[in-house]
Design a protein around this motif. Structure first.
Motif, mmCIF file in Angstrom:
data_model
loop_
_atom_site.group_PDB
_atom_site.id
_atom_site.type_symbol
_atom_site.label_atom_id
_atom_site.label_comp_id
_atom_site.label_asym_id
_atom_site.label_seq_id
_atom_site.Cartn_x
_atom_site.Cartn_y
_atom_site.Cartn_z
ATOM 1 N N TYR A 92 0.835 -1.204 0.000
ATOM 2 C CA TYR A 92 0.000 0.000 0.000
ATOM 3 C C TYR A 92 0.872 1.259 0.000
ATOM 4 N N VAL A 143 0.510 1.344 -4.064
ATOM 5 C CA VAL A 143 -0.886 1.772 -4.251
ATOM 6 C C VAL A 143 -1.044 3.255 -3.927
ATOM 7 N N SER A 144 -0.607 3.664 -2.751
ATOM 8 C CA SER A 144 -0.793 5.060 -2.349
ATOM 9 C C SER A 144 -0.093 6.046 -3.288
ATOM 10 N N GLU A 146 0.274 5.760 -6.330
ATOM 11 C CA GLU A 146 -0.359 5.585 -7.644
ATOM 12 C C GLU A 146 0.601 5.026 -8.687
ATOM 13 N N CYS A 176 0.564 1.703 -8.869
ATOM 14 C CA CYS A 176 -0.194 0.476 -9.157
ATOM 15 C C CYS A 176 -0.861 0.559 -10.524
ATOM 16 N N GLY A 224 -3.132 -1.813 -11.412
ATOM 17 C CA GLY A 224 -4.425 -2.502 -11.325
ATOM 18 C C GLY A 224 -4.432 -3.881 -11.937
ATOM 19 N N LEU A 279 -10.676 -5.304 -5.935
ATOM 20 C CA LEU A 279 -10.318 -4.247 -6.883
ATOM 21 C C LEU A 279 -11.459 -3.237 -6.947
ATOM 22 N N ASP A 319 -7.857 -0.075 -8.256
ATOM 23 C CA ASP A 319 -6.893 -0.120 -7.161
ATOM 24 C C ASP A 319 -7.263 -1.273 -6.238
ATOM 25 N N CYS A 355 3.427 -8.774 -6.663
ATOM 26 C CA CYS A 355 3.385 -7.479 -7.360
ATOM 27 C C CYS A 355 4.638 -7.241 -8.194
ATOM 28 N N TRP A 359 -1.072 5.296 -14.704
ATOM 29 C CA TRP A 359 -0.042 4.322 -14.336
ATOM 30 C C TRP A 359 0.774 3.856 -15.538
#
Ligand code: SF4
Ligand code: SF4
Ligand code: SF4
Length: 284
Positions: A13, A17-18, A20, A22, A24, A39, A43, A70, A282
Motif C-alpha cells: 500500500y 498503491v498510495s 499511484e 499500481c 491494477g 479491486l 486499485d 506485485c 499508471w
C-alpha cells in the motif's frame, strides 16, 4: 513489519498503491489467501474490518503473498526471463529473448471478422479450444451491463471466445479470471493480456504462487503503449465530448490516431495528442 521482516500489504500500500504506481493488474488480489483484497476503480483495497485499510493482520502475522505477487514492488525479472529461455535479455535484444519471429494473419474467417486486426490471437485460441489443446482461456471481454467496458472473461468454447474478441483500449484486470478458471477446475488454459498482465502471471509463477497459474499452458502478451481511462475517455471524451452514444460504436482502433468506427459505417478520428491526456496515469 511482518514477524519475519518480509513485505506485505502495508508495504504494498505504502510503496505502490498510495503513490499511484499500481497498474491494477490484480495479481495481489489473485494471490491473497485470505480474500481480503478487492479491486475498486482499478486499485486493490483491503476490506477486512479487523485491519486498517493500510495494513493487514495476516501480513503482520507473516503472510506476504500480495507483496510477492506485485511486479511493480519487487519484480522477479531474472527468474521470469531465465525460466523461459535460460538467460536474461541483453542490450542487443531490447524486445526480449525469443525462439523465432513471424508475422501472422488468421485464415479462419471467424477470427478475421471478429479479431482486432489480423485475428491471429483469436485464431490461435480458437484452434486450441476446438482441438481440446485448451479447455479454457482467460481474456478481456465486453461487459454485459456497461457498453465498451472490459471485464475479465473465462471462455470455454470458440463461440464464447468470438463473443469476447476485439480490443477496447480501456483497462481490464484480466488475471482475475484465473480464479474463475481454478473454480471451474480447468487444467489447460491460456491467458491473454497486455504486458503488465501477462508479466503478472509470470511473476506469480516465479514467486511460487502456483495455485492459480498451475493450469496455464499459454500466455499471450499484447504489445501496449497505454490504455485509456474508461470514465474519462469513453464517457467523457467520446460520449459527452463528441456526442457519440457508446451503443452506436462498432469498433475502436489505434493506428497513429484513434479511429472510432460507428455502426453506420462512419469513422470518427481523434488525433493521438488529443487522446493521450485520457491515458491511465499508471502507464506513463
Ligand atoms: S498480507 Fe496476506 S492476507 Fe494480507 S492482503 Fe497481503 S496476501 Fe492478503
Ligand atoms: S499486484 Fe498489480 S494490482 Fe496489486 S498492487 Fe501490484 S500493480 Fe497494483
Ligand atoms: S502501458 Fe499497457 S502494459 Fe504498460 S502499464 Fe499501461 S496498460 Fe499495462
Amino acid at each position: 513489519m511482518a514477524q519475519d521482516g518480509r513485505k506485505h500489504w502495508k508495504h504494498l500500500y505504502e510503496e505502490i498503491v498510495s503513490p499511484e504506481i499500481c497498474c491494477g493488474c490484480s495479481a495481489c488480489i489473485v494471490a491473497c489467501p485470505h480474500k481480503v483484497l478487492e479491486l475498486r476503480d482499478f486499485d486493490p483495497v483491503q476490506t477486512d474490518a479487523r485491519s486498517p485499510f493500510d495494513n493487514c493482520i495476516h501480513g503482520e502475522e507473516g503472510c506476504s503473498l500480495c507483496a510477492m505477487a506485485c511486479l511493480r514492488l519487487e519484480p522477479s525479472l531474472k527468474i521470469i526471463e531465465t525460466s523461459l529461455f535460460g538467460e536474461r535479455r541483453d542490450e542487443t535484444r531490447p524486445e526480449g529473448n525469443y525462439l523465432s519471429k513471424t508475422l501472422a494473419r488468421a485464415t479462419d474467417e471467424r477470427a478475421l471478422a471478429k479479431g482486432q486486426d489480423g485475428g491471429a490471437v483469436t485464431a490461435l485460441l480458437a484452434h486450441g479450444l476446438d482441438t481440446g489443446t485448451l479447455d479454457g482461456a482467460v481474456v478481456s471481454g465486453p461487459s454485459a451491463r456497461v457498453p465498451w467496458l472490459d471485464e475479465p472473461h473465462l471462455v470455454r468454447t470458440s463461440a464464447e471466445l468470438l463473443e469476447a474478441a476485439g480490443s477496447r483500449y480501456t483497462y481490464c484486470a484480466t488475471p482475475l479470471g484465473l480464479k474463475k478458471a481454478a473454480q471451474a477446475k480447468l487444467r489447460k488454459i491460456a491467458l491473454v493480456g497486455v504486458s503488465c498482465e501477462s508479466t503478472a502471471v509470470r511473476q506469480l509463477e516465479a514467486e511460487g504462487i502456483k495455485r492459480w497459474v498451475r493450469p496455464v499452458r499459454l500466455v499471450i502478451g499484447l504489445m501496449c503503449c497505454e490504455t485509456f481511462d474508461y470514465e474519462a475517455f469513453m464517457i467523457g471524451k467520446i460520449q459527452t465530448g463528441l456526442g457519440i452514444p457508446l451503443t452506436e460504436i462498432e469498433k475502436v482502433n489505434v493506428k497513429g490516431r484513434v479511429i472510432v468506427t460507428l455502426k453506420s459505417g462512419e469513422d470518427v478520428e481523434i488525433p493521438l495528442r488529443d487522446a493521450r491526456p485520457y491515458a491511465n496515469e499508471w502507464c506513463h
